[in-house]
Design a protein around this motif. Structure first.
Motif, mmCIF file in Angstrom:
data_model
loop_
_atom_site.group_PDB
_atom_site.id
_atom_site.type_symbol
_atom_site.label_atom_id
_atom_site.label_comp_id
_atom_site.label_asym_id
_atom_site.label_seq_id
_atom_site.Cartn_x
_atom_site.Cartn_y
_atom_site.Cartn_z
ATOM 1 N N ALA A 52 0.826 -1.210 0.000
ATOM 2 C CA ALA A 52 0.000 0.000 0.000
ATOM 3 C C ALA A 52 0.860 1.258 0.000
ATOM 4 O O ALA A 52 0.364 2.348 -0.294
ATOM 5 C CB ALA A 52 -0.919 -0.004 1.210
ATOM 6 N N VAL A 53 2.147 1.116 0.305
ATOM 7 C CA VAL A 53 3.019 2.292 0.302
ATOM 8 C C VAL A 53 3.161 2.870 -1.107
ATOM 9 O O VAL A 53 3.405 4.052 -1.280
ATOM 10 C CB VAL A 53 4.406 1.928 0.912
ATOM 11 C CG1 VAL A 53 5.242 1.116 -0.061
ATOM 12 C CG2 VAL A 53 5.136 3.176 1.321
ATOM 13 N N LEU A 54 2.939 2.031 -2.130
ATOM 14 C CA LEU A 54 3.029 2.492 -3.514
ATOM 15 C C LEU A 54 1.688 2.973 -4.074
ATOM 16 O O LEU A 54 1.660 3.622 -5.114
ATOM 17 C CB LEU A 54 3.583 1.382 -4.407
ATOM 18 C CG LEU A 54 4.998 0.922 -4.080
ATOM 19 C CD1 LEU A 54 5.373 -0.262 -4.960
ATOM 20 C CD2 LEU A 54 5.989 2.043 -4.242
ATOM 21 N N VAL A 55 0.577 2.646 -3.398
ATOM 22 C CA VAL A 55 -0.744 3.016 -3.870
ATOM 23 C C VAL A 55 -1.193 4.270 -3.121
ATOM 24 O O VAL A 55 -1.564 4.220 -1.954
ATOM 25 C CB VAL A 55 -1.758 1.875 -3.639
ATOM 26 C CG1 VAL A 55 -3.141 2.280 -4.127
ATOM 27 C CG2 VAL A 55 -1.284 0.610 -4.286
ATOM 28 N N ARG A 56 -1.141 5.398 -3.794
ATOM 29 C CA ARG A 56 -1.562 6.637 -3.177
ATOM 30 C C ARG A 56 -2.156 7.562 -4.236
ATOM 31 O O ARG A 56 -1.792 7.484 -5.413
ATOM 32 C CB ARG A 56 -0.410 7.309 -2.452
ATOM 33 C CG ARG A 56 0.770 7.535 -3.321
ATOM 34 C CD ARG A 56 1.920 8.071 -2.526
ATOM 35 N NE ARG A 56 3.068 8.129 -3.416
ATOM 36 C CZ ARG A 56 4.217 8.609 -3.088
ATOM 37 N NH1 ARG A 56 4.385 9.078 -1.879
ATOM 38 N NH2 ARG A 56 5.193 8.631 -3.936
ATOM 39 N N PRO A 57 -3.057 8.420 -3.856
ATOM 40 C CA PRO A 57 -3.673 9.310 -4.833
ATOM 41 C C PRO A 57 -2.674 10.344 -5.347
ATOM 42 O O PRO A 57 -1.774 10.777 -4.619
ATOM 43 C CB PRO A 57 -4.799 9.998 -4.043
ATOM 44 C CG PRO A 57 -4.384 9.876 -2.628
ATOM 45 C CD PRO A 57 -3.595 8.622 -2.515
ATOM 46 N N MET A 58 -2.867 10.727 -6.576
ATOM 47 C CA MET A 58 -1.982 11.726 -7.175
ATOM 48 C C MET A 58 -2.447 13.101 -6.885
ATOM 49 O O MET A 58 -3.393 13.609 -6.853
ATOM 50 C CB MET A 58 -1.882 11.525 -8.677
ATOM 51 C CG MET A 58 -1.126 10.287 -9.000
ATOM 52 S SD MET A 58 0.563 10.486 -8.440
ATOM 53 C CE MET A 58 1.406 9.560 -9.642
#
Length: 58
Positions: A52-58
């Motif tokens: 989840a550290v790579l999945v974040r909103p832009m």
């Protein structure tokens, strides 16, 4: 052909005492250990957070 540098006597520069060498070595080991702990801390936090550290909103 002789250069100007060849005319100057070579100096040994700064010569450290045994106590200074020991102090430098201990300081280097302490810095290396601190860096290693920091790397392990970052790795552990990354593993705990998971992908989840790579999945974040832009």
């Amino acid at each position: 052909m002789i250069t100007a540098m060849a005319d100057k006597p070579e100096t040994d520069g700064i010569v450290l005492t045994e106590a200074q060498k020991k102090s430098r070595r201990q300081r280097s080991v302490a810095i290396a250990l601190a860096l290693g702990v920091l790397v392990l801390l970052f790795f552990a936090v990354t593993m705990v957070k998971g992908p989840a550290v790579l999945v974040r909103p832009m």
